[in-house]
Design a protein around this motif. Structure first.
Motif, PDB file in Angstrom:
ATOM      1  N   SER A  35     -29.331  42.504   2.951  1.00 52.89           N
ATOM      2  CA  SER A  35     -29.247  41.065   3.209  1.00 52.89           C
ATOM      3  C   SER A  35     -30.621  40.474   3.487  1.00 52.89           C
ATOM      4  O   SER A  35     -30.937  39.375   3.032  1.00 52.89           O
ATOM      5  N   TRP A  36     -31.447  41.210   4.222  1.00 53.15           N
ATOM      6  CA  TRP A  36     -32.801  40.733   4.494  1.00 53.15           C
ATOM      7  C   TRP A  36     -33.600  40.595   3.211  1.00 53.15           C
ATOM      8  O   TRP A  36     -34.268  39.591   2.993  1.00 53.15           O
ATOM      9  N   VAL A  37     -33.514  41.624   2.354  1.00 58.60           N
ATOM     10  CA  VAL A  37     -34.255  41.591   1.087  1.00 58.60           C
ATOM     11  C   VAL A  37     -33.741  40.449   0.213  1.00 58.60           C
ATOM     12  O   VAL A  37     -34.515  39.682  -0.353  1.00 58.60           O
ATOM     13  N   TYR A  38     -32.419  40.304   0.128  1.00 62.91           N
ATOM     14  CA  TYR A  38     -31.823  39.238  -0.680  1.00 62.91           C
ATOM     15  C   TYR A  38     -32.224  37.865  -0.156  1.00 62.91           C
ATOM     16  O   TYR A  38     -32.576  36.968  -0.917  1.00 62.91           O
ATOM     17  N   GLU A  39     -32.212  37.705   1.171  1.00 60.97           N
ATOM     18  CA  GLU A  39     -32.592  36.423   1.768  1.00 60.97           C
ATOM     19  C   GLU A  39     -34.044  36.087   1.451  1.00 60.97           C
ATOM     20  O   GLU A  39     -34.371  34.940   1.160  1.00 60.97           O
TER      21      GLU A  39
END
Length: 100
Positions: A35-39
């Motif tokens: 989720s961090w990478v996607y965000e």
């Protein structure tokens, strides 16, 4: 005995706070680090693996990028030449890929 509630981790990427409530609409589809990478990609821009590692504190984000691609996220990449010889890739999401 009361248990203490832990606060969600605050991660700042180039001055942008990545708090769970500020994530993209698809945040529930992925584990936390993905989720961090996607965000980060949803915020726009092109990032090398080193940029992502530095911003998010990950040792090697390429596995998370691979996992996101396997889940249907169309992360683009291109190879670039480094200043001192070698090559590296930069990764990004196109504008139309962010709104699914």
């Amino acid at each position: 005995m009361a248990t203490k509630r832990r606060n969600a981790p605050t991660i700042s990427v180039r001055g942008i706070s990545l708090l769970p409530e500020n994530f993209c609409k698809d945040r529930g589809k992925f584990p936390v680090i993905q989720s961090w990478v996607y965000e980060l990609f949803c915020r726009g821009g092109k990032y090398s693996a080193a940029d992502i590692s530095k911003a998010l504190g990950l040792s090697d984000p390429r596995g998370h990028i691979r996992d996101l691609r396997e889940k249907g996220i169309n992360i683009k990449d291109e190879c670039r030449k480094g200043v001192h010889g070698g090559k590296y890739k930069v990764y990004w999401l196109e504008k139309e890929d962010q709104e699914w």
